[in-house]
Design an enzyme around this catalytic site. Structure first.
Site: not given
Length: 264
Positions: A45-46, A84, A112, A114, A181
């Protein structure tokens, strides 16, 4: 490169062999990343920041992630594709299942998400239904407003202990991978040793099982000052694909990241 899967990467961890992960968001770069031998592509999602110009990942939608995942899948030549789940697309286990199903149908092979221990129920639900999960811990960009910015996590004893416990719990709940991270290198080593599943690092020192970088960062395309954990692999390369190959080779050889890329 033959097709990479979870079994391949888990076997790499057990054998003490590292693997390389790079982001890609379209078919062209997915082809180059995979042809260069990198074992995994992250459709991050960057893209909200490097492609769309937002100042965070928060505006990215499931539909946009599915579009880019499908594009990557069409260009991929054997790498495993991780994608993501974007902000607020897994607020409940049921919502997570719908969002993950959309991204897997688009071509993702592992999703993925978070967070820490609070994800255990969601991870279990997804795993039981055949959706592999990578749990992203430490600095979680979707929580940037709560964290007060992009800060290193796990620097005090209590938070480090909690992160280790959360990692073990998430593995027990069915997580297939972890991503750490911006955590201290020694803590990342402890977590990597505490679990049997592969651990990917970014700004987490040299002792994780794998490394990931945003493609634009490692090509030297970051506006302004790049993060501490980034190395510009394009600086000594003759082509983009050479830079992608040099990155993968350095990760597998253990020469990247160096001490200067980690946190105490």
């Amino acid at each position: 490169m033959s097709n990479i899967n979870l079994h391949t990467l888990t076997a790499r961890k057990q054998a003490g062999e590292k693997f390389a992960v790079l982001t890609a968001y379209d078919a062209c770069f997915a082809h180059l990343v995979s042809e260069a031998g990198n074992e995994m592509i992250l459709v991050g999602d960057s893209l909200g920041m490097v492609l769309q110009g937002h100042d965070s990942t928060l505006p990215v939608s499931v539909e946009e992630m599915a579009y880019h995942t499908a594009s990557v899948a069409r260009g991929n030549k054997g790498s495993m594709i991780m994608t993501d789940l974007p902000f607020m697309s897994y607020a409940t286990p049921e919502q997570a299942m719908d969002s993950a199903a959309a991204l897997m149908a688009a071509g993702g092979q592992i999703v993925k998400i978070e967070g820490g221990a609070w994800l255990a129920e969601t991870v279990s639900l997804l795993a039981e239904r055949g959706i592999p999960v990578c749990a992203h811990m430490g600095l979680t960009p979707q929580a940037v407003n709560k964290l007060g910015g992009y800060r290193v996590q796990g620097r005090d004893r209590d938070s480090a202990k909690q992160m280790i416990e959360d990692a073990v719990l998430l593995e027990e709940s069915g997580a297939s991978m972890l991503l750490l991270e911006c955590v201290p290198s020694l803590l990342a080593r402890e977590i990597t040793q505490a679990v049997d599943i592969p651990v990917i690092g970014i700004g987490a020192g040299p002792d994780t099982d794998a490394q990931v970088l945003v493609m634009h960062d490692m090509l030297g395309l970051t506006p302004g000052r790049p993060p501490k954990f980034v190395k510009n692999f394009m600086a000594d390369a003759d082509s983009v694909q050479d830079a992608f190959k040099a990155y993968g080779d350095a990760v597998r050889a253990g020469t990247f990241p160096g001490p200067e890329h980690g946190f105490e």
